[in-house]
Design a protein around this motif. Structure first.
Motif, PDB file in Angstrom:
ATOM      1  N   UNK A  68       0.817  -1.222   0.000  1.00 39.31           N
ATOM      2  CA  UNK A  68       0.000   0.000   0.000  1.00 39.31           C
ATOM      3  C   UNK A  68       0.844   1.261   0.000  1.00 39.31           C
ATOM      4  N   UNK A  69       2.168   1.086   0.075  1.00 40.33           N
ATOM      5  CA  UNK A  69       3.077   2.243   0.111  1.00 40.33           C
ATOM      6  C   UNK A  69       2.837   3.142  -1.100  1.00 40.33           C
ATOM      7  N   UNK A  70       2.703   4.435  -0.828  1.00 42.88           N
ATOM      8  CA  UNK A  70       2.492   5.393  -1.905  1.00 42.88           C
ATOM      9  C   UNK A  70       1.039   5.561  -2.310  1.00 42.88           C
ATOM     10  N   UNK A  71       0.164   4.678  -1.836  1.00 44.57           N
ATOM     11  CA  UNK A  71      -1.265   4.777  -2.182  1.00 44.57           C
ATOM     12  C   UNK A  71      -2.134   5.082  -0.954  1.00 44.57           C
ATOM     13  N   UNK A  72      -1.758   4.571   0.196  1.00 40.21           N
ATOM     14  CA  UNK A  72      -2.532   4.768   1.425  1.00 40.21           C
ATOM     15  C   UNK A  72      -1.811   5.754   2.339  1.00 40.21           C
ATOM     16  N   UNK A  73      -2.600   6.541   3.053  1.00 37.94           N
ATOM     17  CA  UNK A  73      -2.052   7.478   4.037  1.00 37.94           C
ATOM     18  C   UNK A  73      -2.824   7.338   5.339  1.00 37.94           C
ATOM     19  N   UNK A  87      -7.259   5.984   1.146  1.00 38.22           N
ATOM     20  CA  UNK A  87      -6.902   4.894   0.244  1.00 38.22           C
ATOM     21  C   UNK A  87      -7.088   5.386  -1.184  1.00 38.22           C
ATOM     22  N   UNK A  88      -5.990   5.469  -1.930  1.00 34.60           N
ATOM     23  CA  UNK A  88      -6.027   5.968  -3.301  1.00 34.60           C
ATOM     24  C   UNK A  88      -5.629   4.883  -4.282  1.00 34.60           C
TER      25      UNK A  88
END
Length: 130
Positions: A68-73, A87-88
């Motif tokens: 999820x690195x780079x897509x979720x914060x 969640x992107x």
């Protein structure tokens, strides 16, 4: 007594975004580490994002699973006691029941069933179709 309650799950198309919320109504562990775990049927929950406040040997900051690195914060509104997961660019592999958790320490990766988090929510379902 429900201490962690998630919301925001939905059914979306691949590439879309969602924001999950977790309201903390009194977990004494939320001031240490909070995180998001996801679970698919028949498998152990997997920690995908954690946020910890540095105390003693606990490092301050956020951590993410590679998937999820780079897509979720992950973020936290301390004043309102709410944990978020932005969640992107969602993918079908992100389909799961997402649980909010709190404990002294939380780790990324498969959850050890012998050491479940001391605070655990019932989950909110995210379904991503291609």
């Amino acid at each position: 007594q429900v201490q962690l309650e998630e919301s925001g799950g939905d059914s979306v198309q691949a590439g879309e975004s969602l924001r999950l919320s977790c309201v903390d109504s009194g977990s004494i562990y939320s001031k240490f580490c909070m995180g998001w775990f996801r679970q698919v049927p028949g498998k152990q929950p997997v920690g995908v994002a954690t946020i910890c406040t540095g105390t003693g040997t606990i490092r301050d900051g956020t951590k993410y699973d590679e998937s999820v690195m780079g897509r979720f914060i992950i973020s936290k509104d301390i004043d309102k006691n709410v944990l978020f997961l932005e969640m992107n660019n969602l993918k079908p592999d992100d389909t799961a029941l997402y649980h909010c958790a709190a404990d002294l320490v939380l780790r990324i990766g498969p959850l050890d069933p012998n050491f479940p988090p001391r605070s655990w929510g019932q989950g909110t379902q995210v379904t991503v179709s291609s």
